[in-house]
Design a protein around this motif. Structure first.
Motif, mmCIF file in Angstrom:
data_model
loop_
_atom_site.group_PDB
_atom_site.id
_atom_site.type_symbol
_atom_site.label_atom_id
_atom_site.label_comp_id
_atom_site.label_asym_id
_atom_site.label_seq_id
_atom_site.Cartn_x
_atom_site.Cartn_y
_atom_site.Cartn_z
ATOM 1 N N PHE A 268 0.810 -1.220 0.000
ATOM 2 C CA PHE A 268 0.000 0.000 0.000
ATOM 3 C C PHE A 268 0.848 1.278 0.000
ATOM 4 N N ALA A 269 2.173 1.132 -0.192
ATOM 5 C CA ALA A 269 3.079 2.293 -0.202
ATOM 6 C C ALA A 269 2.898 3.137 1.050
ATOM 7 N N TYR A 270 2.735 2.466 2.177
ATOM 8 C CA TYR A 270 2.493 3.175 3.440
ATOM 9 C C TYR A 270 3.834 3.525 4.090
ATOM 10 N N PRO A 271 4.055 4.778 4.451
ATOM 11 C CA PRO A 271 5.352 5.185 5.008
ATOM 12 C C PRO A 271 5.486 4.830 6.487
ATOM 13 N N GLY A 272 5.712 3.561 6.768
ATOM 14 C CA GLY A 272 5.851 3.120 8.150
ATOM 15 C C GLY A 272 7.301 2.874 8.526
ATOM 16 N N LEU A 273 7.501 2.463 9.778
ATOM 17 C CA LEU A 273 8.862 2.280 10.299
ATOM 18 C C LEU A 273 9.536 1.051 9.701
ATOM 19 N N ALA A 274 8.780 -0.026 9.481
ATOM 20 C CA ALA A 274 9.373 -1.242 8.924
ATOM 21 C C ALA A 274 9.922 -0.986 7.522
ATOM 22 N N LYS A 275 9.189 -0.231 6.734
ATOM 23 C CA LYS A 275 9.671 0.082 5.377
ATOM 24 C C LYS A 275 10.902 0.978 5.437
ATOM 25 N N LEU A 276 10.970 1.866 6.414
ATOM 26 C CA LEU A 276 12.159 2.705 6.580
ATOM 27 C C LEU A 276 13.386 1.849 6.867
ATOM 28 N N MET A 277 13.205 0.795 7.666
ATOM 29 C CA MET A 277 14.333 -0.093 7.959
ATOM 30 C C MET A 277 14.801 -0.818 6.699
ATOM 31 N N ILE A 278 13.865 -1.258 5.872
ATOM 32 C CA ILE A 278 14.247 -1.911 4.615
ATOM 33 C C ILE A 278 15.010 -0.939 3.720
ATOM 34 N N ASP A 279 14.566 0.304 3.679
ATOM 35 C CA ASP A 279 15.294 1.315 2.906
ATOM 36 C C ASP A 279 16.708 1.502 3.466
ATOM 37 N N GLY A 280 16.841 1.448 4.790
ATOM 38 C CA GLY A 280 18.152 1.571 5.412
ATOM 39 C C GLY A 280 19.080 0.429 5.050
ATOM 40 N N VAL A 281 18.520 -0.792 4.952
ATOM 41 C CA VAL A 281 19.336 -1.949 4.548
ATOM 42 C C VAL A 281 19.810 -1.771 3.108
ATOM 43 N N GLN A 282 18.942 -1.285 2.235
ATOM 44 C CA GLN A 282 19.306 -1.123 0.826
ATOM 45 C C GLN A 282 20.394 -0.080 0.630
ATOM 46 N N THR A 283 20.429 0.942 1.492
ATOM 47 C CA THR A 283 21.451 1.993 1.367
ATOM 48 C C THR A 283 22.624 1.772 2.312
ATOM 49 N N ARG A 284 22.644 0.612 2.983
ATOM 50 C CA ARG A 284 23.712 0.300 3.948
ATOM 51 C C ARG A 284 23.825 1.377 5.026
ATOM 52 N N ASP A 285 22.703 1.973 5.385
ATOM 53 C CA ASP A 285 22.698 2.984 6.442
ATOM 54 C C ASP A 285 22.588 2.253 7.773
ATOM 55 N N LEU A 286 23.728 1.736 8.228
ATOM 56 C CA LEU A 286 23.712 0.844 9.381
ATOM 57 C C LEU A 286 23.213 1.491 10.668
ATOM 58 N N PRO A 287 23.557 2.741 10.983
ATOM 59 C CA PRO A 287 22.972 3.344 12.201
ATOM 60 C C PRO A 287 21.454 3.390 12.164
ATOM 61 N N LEU A 288 20.882 3.653 11.001
ATOM 62 C CA LEU A 288 19.421 3.666 10.891
ATOM 63 C C LEU A 288 18.846 2.267 11.086
ATOM 64 N N VAL A 289 19.480 1.261 10.495
ATOM 65 C CA VAL A 289 19.015 -0.118 10.668
ATOM 66 C C VAL A 289 19.117 -0.532 12.133
ATOM 67 N N GLN A 290 20.226 -0.189 12.766
ATOM 68 C CA GLN A 290 20.405 -0.555 14.175
ATOM 69 C C GLN A 290 19.367 0.122 15.061
ATOM 70 N N ALA A 291 19.077 1.382 14.787
ATOM 71 C CA ALA A 291 18.086 2.102 15.594
ATOM 72 C C ALA A 291 16.692 1.486 15.429
#
Length: 322
Positions: A268-291
């Motif tokens: 549903f293209a919903y801007p939730g926290l779980a999707k933000l974490m997946i975006d963090g994994v794709q960009t290797r933004d490790l502090p965001l993934v860890q948080a």
């Protein structure tokens, strides 16, 4: 006894969070590539990579980076995003990136909980109150069928029927931040309905099974022999003793609504926290993934703690196990 139980569970929760923090840090550290490669892209050279890793602190030993991260985390500092969406958001505070997503996630989880929990308890108790009847068979067959369906299939069917065929609801849950009242309910209707179907089936099954198990107890049989109405037996005597497993299932489902609805948010293209974490994994933004991972773990620990407390308070045998 109650104070000791609370203290013991708090200690277990803290130890669990510490162990999970180590696992999260190790797990994210062994991922191939790093944020320096993502930022520099195809223009990366060994010298530029080394310089950027030095600037970002990625060349320090792992244990130093872990304790620095843990110290900031304990003080409430989630850190700075190393990648974000690219150069433009480098240096953005993770708390800023997470706050709006977390609010969206809580809003969706709250709406689902308000509908799913009373609906599930009612259906589960109705099935347990009249076992073997047509009502029980209909509820049992329906919940078993819905449990067997993956959530993306439920979401797809709802979009095809309610959005494409009937045109009643929007097919995506786009949030501009200005939605209020009926407009907000309309935007959230399809993801909410999808999650209500998925979550309710499990709670209904657990409620029915737990109450039926309690109904086989000797004190319930004595109440039946005394001629007490079945409805009164279930609501007044059986439900309180069955509330422990039911509350734990509800807590696990609520935690899943916070951390595990990636598929629904993606559909549903919903801007939730779980999707933000997946975006963090794709960009290797490790502090965001860890948080994000620590927020999910903390949610599980807190909800399970609350469920345990409710179980202990509702059942005197758990307060005095011996």
């Amino acid at each position: 006894m109650l104070r000791r139980a609370i203290l013991r569970r708090i200690i277990i929760g803290i130890v669990t969070l510490f162990v999970v923090s180590v696992m999260i840090f190790v797990g994210t550290s062994v991922l191939p590539g790093d944020v320096a490669e993502i930022i520099l892209g195809q223009m990366a050279t060994p010298d530029s990579l080394a310089a950027l890793r030095h600037d970002l602190g990625l060349d320090q030993p792992a244990y130093i980076r872990y304790f620095l991260w843990l110290g900031d985390l304990v003080t409430g500092d989630l850190g700075i995003s190393k990648a974000g969406a690219g150069f433009g958001t480098v240096g953005t505070a993770i708390s800023t990136m997470i706050s709006s997503r977390l609010m969206n996630t809580f809003r969706l989880a709250g709406m689902v909980a308000l509908i799913a929990i009373p609906l599930s308890l009612t259906l589960g108790l109705a099935a347990a109150m009249y076992p073997g009847t047509r009502l029980d068979r209909i509820i049992t067959f329906s919940t078993l069928s819905l449990i067997s369906l993956p959530e993306f299939l439920v979401a797809t069917f709802l979009v095809l029927i309610l959005a494409v065929q009937l045109g009643w609801l929007p097919s995506i849950a786009y949030m501009s931040g200005n939605e209020t009242g009926l407009q907000l309910l309309r935007v959230l209707a399809l993801p909410t309905l999808t999650l209500v179907i998925v979550v309710s089936a499990q709670i209904v099954r657990m409620t029915r099974a737990t109450v039926l198990n309690v109904l086989s107890s000797p004190y319930i049989e004595m109440a039946i022999l005394k001629g007490m109405p079945r409805k009164r037996i279930i609501l007044r005597h059986a439900l309180l003793n069955a509330i422990g497993p039911i509350v734990n299932v509800i807590a696990l489902n609520l935690a899943w609504l916070i951390s595990g609805v990636v598929i629904v948010e993606t559909v549903f293209a919903y801007p939730g926290l779980a999707k933000l974490m997946i975006d963090g994994v794709q960009t290797r933004d490790l502090p965001l993934v860890q948080a994000c991972a620590m927020i999910f773990c903390t949610t599980y620990v807190v909800l399970i703690f609350i469920a345990d407390m409710v179980s202990i308070l509702s059942n005197p045998r758990l307060r005095h196990p011996r």
